[in-house]
Scaffold this active site. Sequence first.
Site, PDB file in Angstrom:
ATOM      1  CG  PHE A 113      -1.761   1.239   1.332  1.00 22.62           C
ATOM      2  CD1 PHE A 113      -2.706   1.536   0.355  1.00 22.62           C
ATOM      3  CD2 PHE A 113      -1.598   2.124   2.396  1.00 22.62           C
ATOM      4  CE1 PHE A 113      -3.476   2.685   0.437  1.00 22.62           C
ATOM      5  CE2 PHE A 113      -2.364   3.273   2.483  1.00 22.62           C
ATOM      6  CZ  PHE A 113      -3.313   3.553   1.501  1.00 22.62           C
ATOM      7  CE  LYS A 163       4.556   3.531   9.988  1.00 25.79           C
ATOM      8  NZ  LYS A 163       3.122   3.233   9.819  1.00 25.79           N
TER       9      LYS A 163
END
Length: 570
Positions: A113, A163
């Site tokens: 995503f 991340k």
Amino acid sequence: MAKLRGAQILCQTLIEEGVDVIFGFPGGAVLPLYDTLPEYPQLRHILVRHEQGAAHAADGYARASGKVGVCFATSGPGATNLVTGIANAHLDSVPMVAVTGQVARPFIGKDAFQEIDITGITIPITKHNYMILKADDMARVVKEAFYIARTGRPGPVLLDIPKDVFDEEINYKEPEQLDLPGYEPTFEGHPIQIKKAAKLINESKQPIVIAGRGVIISNAYEELKHLAEKAQLPIVHTLLGIGCFPQTHILSFGMLGMHGVAHANLAIDASDLIIAIGMRFDDRATANVSGFAPNAQIIHIDIDPAEIGKNMKTTVPIVGDAKNILQSLIERIEPSNHTDWIHRIEEWRQQHPLVTIRKSEELLPQYILRQIYEITRGEATIVTGVGQHQMWSALHYCYDKPNSFISSGGLGTMGFELPAAIGAKVGIPNDIVWAIAGDGGFQMTIQELATIAQENLGVKIAIMNNGYLGMVRQWQEMFYEKRYTATPLAGPDFVKIAEAYGLNAIRVNNKIEVIPAIQKAMDTPGPFIIDFCIEPEENVYPMVAPGACLAEVMIDPRDDVVASGDLSRI
Ligand SMILES: Cc1ncc(C[n+]2csc(CCOP(=O)(O)OP(=O)(O)O)c2C)c(N)n1
Ligand SMILES: [Mg+2]
């Protein structure tokens, strides 16, 4: 040894690199970074309303302040929204560091995503880019990024950070001395080349300097002036060279190029020696290269060796920093006067009267720009979009102040004006910043009015509202028999829009309202917007038609034109 997370190391290193403001927009992949920001109150974060705005604001900030502009975005659409702004900075040599979040390492390559290969996408539009794959590399890579962005020919560097690298905790140790084999920008010009250039200048009868943004980047204002005065060299400049030499100086002969002034273009055509400094012979500056300066030898001073010989055959290339090279060149040139030559250019200036404006009671954009100049006493920094209003801004405001014109040159990005003016105002908060917007470009980044309101940034905005994508309409008028396909442009009520954002705004329909409106904008603290409903079909002159040579410059054909202003010597 301190234990630090990747995001903390990033923030700490940004501070060490002198960063005090970031333009950005959060999202999932950068959440750990945003969660860390409050630990570093020295880093002011300005929330934009679209990532393109962040990149343009970082760009405007960098151009106005001379520092590296920084923007943050999340992965995927956040990153791709930065692309236009990064490309814009790349083409105009603006130092920028763009930080994008990326999906966590285990997800890379899985079409996860919001995963997008932003390093792949931005290879051709960045000076360099990196994906930082471990927190251990963070400090070193961030330092390298800033070094690359600001040295040599400046440009954007992108850092893509997964991340989980923001979250990774390591025993932090200071990075070692930077070691970038293969990246060594040339600073000093080669002495033999400088000697050759000096000889050409000393022998030339009709020399002319073309100064570009490189003069501004290298802070070579004084050197350029000294060079010009010592050898009495006429100076013309490119669009992005505006503000590199005072336009009221006796040796200033204005802008060359597609919308350059006639005498500048004619002087280039007649010259026997072009001294090009920090400019890259862009086609909008040279017009048809085959007819460019047919009788001239060319000295080309540029920090980027890739520019030498790219568009123009050069007699004497000198690679290096403009300030440094000019210092050496000044010592080697002989005092001269070139009286006859300068007199000839002066005559052209008289014959093709300056920058013109119609004698009219209509609301003309040239008149508005001239009044902004008068009322701000030339002290403002002007930030423009792209189109007719950009060229009117270049021609009808007189730029004496160094680095007082910020515009999208190479990419020609509509929508640059509003976010770039935000960045400029943040970079030089004590200066007057006017955004001169097109009604088309303004609608492309209009959402940044919310940023202006939220941060209460005292940007003054003049919309040159002609109800058209004006520059394209001008081309349709001239070259497509007035078939105005897709250029008439409805807009919202800009005053109501501004009010909805909580901003002060007025509309101006008549010439007599211009001066009071500008005065009101200046007297009102904080942001202010003026919607100038200008003559819809006013054109930009002078103009060199596409494919034509500089000497074929067309001046305003109408017979009621007068000089735009007495103060301006352009
Ligand atoms: C993003 C983008 N799309 C399209 C263009 C092509 N283009 C150049 S000038 C122009 C018209 C600009 O209109 P406006 O902002 O109203 O300025 P004006 O020329 O009317 O002053 C267009 C469409 C561009 N430069 N940038
Ligand atoms: Mg328009």
